[in-house]
Motif scaffolding. Sequence first.
Motif, PDB file in Angstrom:
ATOM      1  N   MET A  51      31.294  29.955 -64.369  1.00  0.00           N
ATOM      2  CA  MET A  51      30.926  29.638 -65.724  1.00  0.00           C
ATOM      3  C   MET A  51      29.736  28.697 -65.682  1.00  0.00           C
ATOM      4  N   ARG A  52      28.722  29.014 -66.495  1.00  0.00           N
ATOM      5  CA  ARG A  52      27.573  28.119 -66.588  1.00  0.00           C
ATOM      6  C   ARG A  52      26.974  28.209 -67.981  1.00  0.00           C
ATOM      7  N   LEU A  53      26.382  27.102 -68.413  1.00  0.00           N
ATOM      8  CA  LEU A  53      25.695  27.052 -69.697  1.00  0.00           C
ATOM      9  C   LEU A  53      24.226  27.368 -69.476  1.00  0.00           C
ATOM     10  N   VAL A  54      23.665  28.249 -70.309  1.00  0.00           N
ATOM     11  CA  VAL A  54      22.292  28.696 -70.143  1.00  0.00           C
ATOM     12  C   VAL A  54      21.502  28.355 -71.398  1.00  0.00           C
ATOM     13  N   ASN A  55      20.353  27.706 -71.201  1.00  0.00           N
ATOM     14  CA  ASN A  55      19.451  27.355 -72.303  1.00  0.00           C
ATOM     15  C   ASN A  55      18.430  28.444 -72.533  1.00  0.00           C
ATOM     16  N   HIS A  56      18.079  28.664 -73.762  1.00  0.00           N
ATOM     17  CA  HIS A  56      16.905  29.447 -74.161  1.00  0.00           C
ATOM     18  C   HIS A  56      16.808  30.830 -73.524  1.00  0.00           C
ATOM     19  N   GLU A  57      17.877  31.545 -73.504  1.00  0.00           N
ATOM     20  CA  GLU A  57      17.869  32.923 -73.013  1.00  0.00           C
ATOM     21  C   GLU A  57      17.339  33.828 -74.121  1.00  0.00           C
ATOM     22  N   ARG A  58      16.360  34.656 -73.816  1.00  0.00           N
ATOM     23  CA  ARG A  58      15.723  35.522 -74.808  1.00  0.00           C
ATOM     24  C   ARG A  58      16.488  36.807 -75.060  1.00  0.00           C
ATOM     25  N   ARG A 108      50.345  26.887 -78.269  1.00  0.00           N
ATOM     26  CA  ARG A 108      51.802  26.944 -78.118  1.00  0.00           C
ATOM     27  C   ARG A 108      52.233  28.395 -78.266  1.00  0.00           C
ATOM     28  N   PRO A 109      53.259  28.793 -77.507  1.00  0.00           N
ATOM     29  CA  PRO A 109      53.694  30.188 -77.608  1.00  0.00           C
ATOM     30  C   PRO A 109      54.187  30.513 -79.015  1.00  0.00           C
ATOM     31  N   ARG A 110      54.006  31.754 -79.413  1.00  0.00           N
ATOM     32  CA  ARG A 110      54.458  32.205 -80.729  1.00  0.00           C
ATOM     33  C   ARG A 110      55.927  32.574 -80.649  1.00  0.00           C
ATOM     34  N   THR A 111      56.697  32.007 -81.524  1.00  0.00           N
ATOM     35  CA  THR A 111      58.106  32.364 -81.693  1.00  0.00           C
ATOM     36  C   THR A 111      58.341  32.474 -83.192  1.00  0.00           C
ATOM     37  N   ASP A 112      59.557  32.805 -83.582  1.00  0.00           N
ATOM     38  CA  ASP A 112      59.866  32.855 -85.014  1.00  0.00           C
ATOM     39  C   ASP A 112      59.944  31.466 -85.628  1.00  0.00           C
ATOM     40  N   ALA A 113      60.112  30.450 -84.786  1.00  0.00           N
ATOM     41  CA  ALA A 113      60.192  29.076 -85.272  1.00  0.00           C
ATOM     42  C   ALA A 113      58.796  28.472 -85.349  1.00  0.00           C
ATOM     43  N   ARG A 114      58.690  27.327 -86.006  1.00  0.00           N
ATOM     44  CA  ARG A 114      57.397  26.647 -86.058  1.00  0.00           C
ATOM     45  C   ARG A 114      57.058  26.101 -84.677  1.00  0.00           C
ATOM     46  N   PRO A 115      55.806  25.855 -84.380  1.00  0.00           N
ATOM     47  CA  PRO A 115      55.402  25.415 -83.040  1.00  0.00           C
ATOM     48  C   PRO A 115      56.000  24.052 -82.695  1.00  0.00           C
ATOM     49  N   THR A 116      56.390  23.913 -81.397  1.00  0.00           N
ATOM     50  CA  THR A 116      56.969  22.640 -80.972  1.00  0.00           C
ATOM     51  C   THR A 116      56.388  22.124 -79.668  1.00  0.00           C
ATOM     52  N   GLU A 117      56.374  22.942 -78.633  1.00  0.00           N
ATOM     53  CA  GLU A 117      55.956  22.466 -77.315  1.00  0.00           C
ATOM     54  C   GLU A 117      54.568  22.972 -76.937  1.00  0.00           C
ATOM     55  N   PRO A 118      53.661  22.054 -76.558  1.00  0.00           N
ATOM     56  CA  PRO A 118      52.320  22.500 -76.143  1.00  0.00           C
ATOM     57  C   PRO A 118      52.364  23.192 -74.782  1.00  0.00           C
ATOM     58  N   LEU A 119      51.385  24.074 -74.562  1.00  0.00           N
ATOM     59  CA  LEU A 119      51.246  24.739 -73.257  1.00  0.00           C
ATOM     60  C   LEU A 119      50.445  23.908 -72.275  1.00  0.00           C
ATOM     61  N   GLY A 120      49.780  22.878 -72.763  1.00  0.00           N
ATOM     62  CA  GLY A 120      49.055  22.002 -71.854  1.00  0.00           C
ATOM     63  C   GLY A 120      47.608  22.391 -71.614  1.00  0.00           C
ATOM     64  N   THR A 121      46.928  22.971 -72.593  1.00  0.00           N
ATOM     65  CA  THR A 121      45.516  23.265 -72.447  1.00  0.00           C
ATOM     66  C   THR A 121      44.780  21.949 -72.219  1.00  0.00           C
ATOM     67  N   PRO A 122      43.999  21.836 -71.146  1.00  0.00           N
ATOM     68  CA  PRO A 122      43.374  20.543 -70.842  1.00  0.00           C
ATOM     69  C   PRO A 122      42.264  20.169 -71.804  1.00  0.00           C
ATOM     70  N   GLY A 165      29.794  33.831 -67.850  1.00  0.00           N
ATOM     71  CA  GLY A 165      30.933  33.827 -66.944  1.00  0.00           C
ATOM     72  C   GLY A 165      32.201  33.292 -67.593  1.00  0.00           C
ATOM     73  N   PHE A 166      32.255  33.281 -68.929  1.00  0.00           N
ATOM     74  CA  PHE A 166      33.429  32.763 -69.629  1.00  0.00           C
ATOM     75  C   PHE A 166      34.601  33.721 -69.489  1.00  0.00           C
ATOM     76  N   ALA A 167      35.795  33.169 -69.382  1.00  0.00           N
ATOM     77  CA  ALA A 167      37.031  33.949 -69.350  1.00  0.00           C
ATOM     78  C   ALA A 167      38.165  33.061 -69.845  1.00  0.00           C
ATOM     79  N   TRP A 168      39.213  33.683 -70.359  1.00  0.00           N
ATOM     80  CA  TRP A 168      40.400  32.942 -70.812  1.00  0.00           C
ATOM     81  C   TRP A 168      41.296  32.682 -69.614  1.00  0.00           C
ATOM     82  N   ASP A 169      40.778  31.935 -68.691  1.00  0.00           N
ATOM     83  CA  ASP A 169      41.435  31.600 -67.437  1.00  0.00           C
ATOM     84  C   ASP A 169      41.474  30.072 -67.344  1.00  0.00           C
TER      85      ASP A 169
END
Length: 156
Positions: free
Chosen positions: A1-8, A136-150, A31-35
């Motif tokens: 993953m990298r940030l690119v300036n001024h790409e045409r 947080r994972p989707r369940t039928d209940a309202r959200p409670t526990e975080p997954l820990g995304t940094p 190079g972005f990914a949901w990883d």
Amino acid sequence: MRLVNHERNAMDLRTTPVHLGLGATAKRVEGFAWDPEVLQAYSAAVAADGAEGRMVMIFDGEGLGDHWESHPAGDELVVCLSGSVRVTRDRDGVPDRVLLGPGEATINPAGVWHVVDMEGPTSILSVTATLGTDHRPRTDARPTEPLGTPSPAEAP
């Protein structure tokens, strides 16, 4: 993953998001990914932008969202490009729903848990304050526990 300036060259916002940062900058996120490792690298690369940094991306899909999310550092703009999307917010245990068609948008306020459901084939564009975003994972209940995304402060 990298940030690119001024790409045409043209870019596909479905695979290559753009980071909007301090000083009105716009940088491709190549190079972005949901990883977890890529997300940590992205968080570290944009940490100096703090709460002002935003990710712009297009999502295509259909069906129910698989997770709740919250963006404590700022509001999120969700724009329906095609199809139909339902955004549900958790307002102290009470669902607050808005249905969007093409060209319509809604704003998810900072810190409010929400889930996005695409009703049939749909494309949406989001402009998201990513600092400290939590999922947080989707369940039928309202959200409670975080997954820990940094947060950027927690990224290596």
